[in-house]
Motif scaffolding. Structure first.
Motif, PDB file in Angstrom:
ATOM      1  N   VAL A   1     -11.191   2.780   3.047  1.00 49.53           N
ATOM      2  CA  VAL A   1     -11.774   1.922   2.006  1.00 49.53           C
ATOM      3  C   VAL A   1     -12.580   0.801   2.654  1.00 49.53           C
ATOM      4  O   VAL A   1     -12.101   0.125   3.568  1.00 49.53           O
TER       5      VAL A   1
ATOM      6  N   ALA B   1       0.848  -1.193   0.000  1.00 50.15           N
ATOM      7  CA  ALA B   1       0.000   0.000   0.000  1.00 50.15           C
ATOM      8  C   ALA B   1       0.880   1.237   0.000  1.00 50.15           C
ATOM      9  O   ALA B   1       2.041   1.197   0.417  1.00 50.15           O
TER      10      ALA B   1
ATOM     11  N   VAL C   1      -8.515  -2.749  -3.752  1.00 55.40           N
ATOM     12  CA  VAL C   1      -9.476  -1.751  -4.228  1.00 55.40           C
ATOM     13  C   VAL C   1     -10.277  -2.393  -5.359  1.00 55.40           C
ATOM     14  O   VAL C   1      -9.837  -3.360  -5.984  1.00 55.40           O
TER      15      VAL C   1
ATOM     16  N   ASN D   1     -12.188  -4.131   1.897  1.00 63.02           N
ATOM     17  CA  ASN D   1     -10.917  -4.062   1.155  1.00 63.02           C
ATOM     18  C   ASN D   1      -9.936  -5.178   1.498  1.00 63.02           C
ATOM     19  O   ASN D   1      -8.724  -5.007   1.425  1.00 63.02           O
TER      20      ASN D   1
ATOM     21  N   ARG E   1      -6.972  -2.576   8.237  1.00 66.16           N
ATOM     22  CA  ARG E   1      -6.641  -1.224   8.675  1.00 66.16           C
ATOM     23  C   ARG E   1      -5.188  -1.163   9.138  1.00 66.16           C
ATOM     24  O   ARG E   1      -4.688  -2.098   9.770  1.00 66.16           O
TER      25      ARG E   1
ATOM     26  N   ASP F   1      -5.746   8.752   4.757  1.00 69.20           N
ATOM     27  CA  ASP F   1      -5.723   8.864   3.298  1.00 69.20           C
ATOM     28  C   ASP F   1      -5.279   7.601   2.573  1.00 69.20           C
ATOM     29  O   ASP F   1      -5.405   7.517   1.352  1.00 69.20           O
ATOM     30  N   ILE F   2      -4.730   6.634   3.289  1.00 72.85           N
ATOM     31  CA  ILE F   2      -4.251   5.417   2.640  1.00 72.85           C
ATOM     32  C   ILE F   2      -4.847   4.200   3.348  1.00 72.85           C
ATOM     33  O   ILE F   2      -4.707   4.060   4.568  1.00 72.85           O
ATOM     34  N   VAL F   3      -5.536   3.359   2.620  1.00 77.50           N
ATOM     35  CA  VAL F   3      -6.115   2.087   3.089  1.00 77.50           C
ATOM     36  C   VAL F   3      -7.296   2.277   4.022  1.00 77.50           C
ATOM     37  O   VAL F   3      -8.356   1.646   3.861  1.00 77.50           O
ATOM     38  N   ASN F   4      -7.168   3.146   5.020  1.00 82.05           N
ATOM     39  CA  ASN F   4      -8.093   3.164   6.152  1.00 82.05           C
ATOM     40  C   ASN F   4      -9.475   3.744   5.858  1.00 82.05           C
ATOM     41  O   ASN F   4     -10.372   3.644   6.699  1.00 82.05           O
TER      42      ASN F   4
ATOM     43  N   LYS G   1      -3.019   4.065  -4.456  1.00 79.95           N
ATOM     44  CA  LYS G   1      -2.316   4.135  -3.182  1.00 79.95           C
ATOM     45  C   LYS G   1      -2.941   3.268  -2.096  1.00 79.95           C
ATOM     46  O   LYS G   1      -2.277   2.869  -1.128  1.00 79.95           O
ATOM     47  N   ASP G   2      -4.227   2.937  -2.249  1.00 81.02           N
ATOM     48  CA  ASP G   2      -4.917   2.130  -1.241  1.00 81.02           C
ATOM     49  C   ASP G   2      -4.685   0.648  -1.409  1.00 81.02           C
ATOM     50  O   ASP G   2      -5.102  -0.151  -0.562  1.00 81.02           O
TER      51      ASP G   2
END
Length: 261
Positions: free
Chosen positions: A200, A139, A224, A203, A188, A195-198, A230-231
């Motif tokens: 979505v 990620a 995603v 996922n 998570r 802004d990244i992963v958290n 980025k996620d």
């Protein structure tokens, strides 16, 4: 229920005291003469109630989730000291709203602690430590791009391009269930921020795939729905479709090294 339990615990000594008085001072031949013979059974019966109560309060998870967690544990243990390579664990079924949570925490001693909870209580016999491993994720914009260049291609394993910085080391990974937006299991990574992963939903469509670059860092795949960003990787690359670029498919046809081989 707790209030009833407290009342019962207060009443038991009083009842026992009254029974003992009647036991020793009641005239012979009456009903309490028979009770004398049964006194041992009373003593035997009361602890049994307590044991059943403790057993009924044991914190546990379903057999299905237990098998999945143990599969994850065994897979990671078998990845130690190997790499770069890929492995499969039994993909988590629906962990359930307010259900099971798996937290992986780097402990600062060269290993990672795995804590399993359900209903905010620790499932002690499913919580464990694996030494000499630490968590990582695929990620972050540059990481996902580098990983894609390295592995998401049609080249044979020996011809894969040499790309570095294709994973992100982290201190904690939390796997659970969310009913926000799209119901499903989520991954998570608190230190990555909002802004990244958290942000979505649903996922963790990872097909039960793990990656290690070096036999120490054990990487999970946030996903995603559409194009990789980025996620995380597009879920299509984790086996939602059967395309030749999908990681599980590449593992099958030997384009990616499998840790157990």
């Amino acid at each position: 229920m707790e209030g009833v339990t407290k009342i019962v615990m207060y009443l038991i000594p009083i009842i026992m005291f009254v029974l003992l008085v009647m036991y020793f001072f009641a005239p012979s031949g009456g009903v309490f003469e028979k009770f004398k013979d049964a006194g041992g059974k009373v003593k035997e019966y009361l602890p049994t109630i307590g044991a059943e109560k403790l057993q009924g309060e044991k914190v546990d998870v379903s057999g299905e989730h237990r098998g999945e967690i143990l599969s994850l544990k065994n897979t990671i243990e078998n990845m130690k000291g190997k790499g770069p390579c890929f492995a499969r664990y039994k993909q988590f079924s629906d962990l359930g709203e307010e259900g099971v949570t798996i937290s992986l925490n780097y402990n600062g001693k060269g290993g990672s602690d795995f804590i399993v909870t359900t209903g905010k209580q620790i499932v002690s016999d499913l919580s464990f430590t694996i030494n000499e491993v630490s968590p990582c994720v695929i990620a972050g914009g540059k990481v996902v791009e580098a990983f894609g260049l390295h592995y998401i291609n049609d080249k044979q394993w020996k011809d894969k391009p040499i790309i570095t910085n294709d994973y992100a080391s982290v201190n904690q990974i939390i796997i659970s269930y969310s009913a926000n937006n799209f119901n499903g299991n989520i991954i998570r990574v608190p230190e990555l921020g909002a802004d990244i992963v958290n942000g979505v939903s649903n996922n963790l469509k990872d097909a039960g795939v793990l990656y290690t670059p070096d036999g120490k860092n054990i990487c999970f795949f946030p996903t995603v729905t559409f194009g990789s960003d980025k996620d995380g990787l597009s879920e299509n690359y984790l086996g939602v479709n059967k395309g030749m670029m999908a990681i599980p498919r590449q593992m099958e046809i030997k384009r990616l090294r499998v840790c157990s081989e």
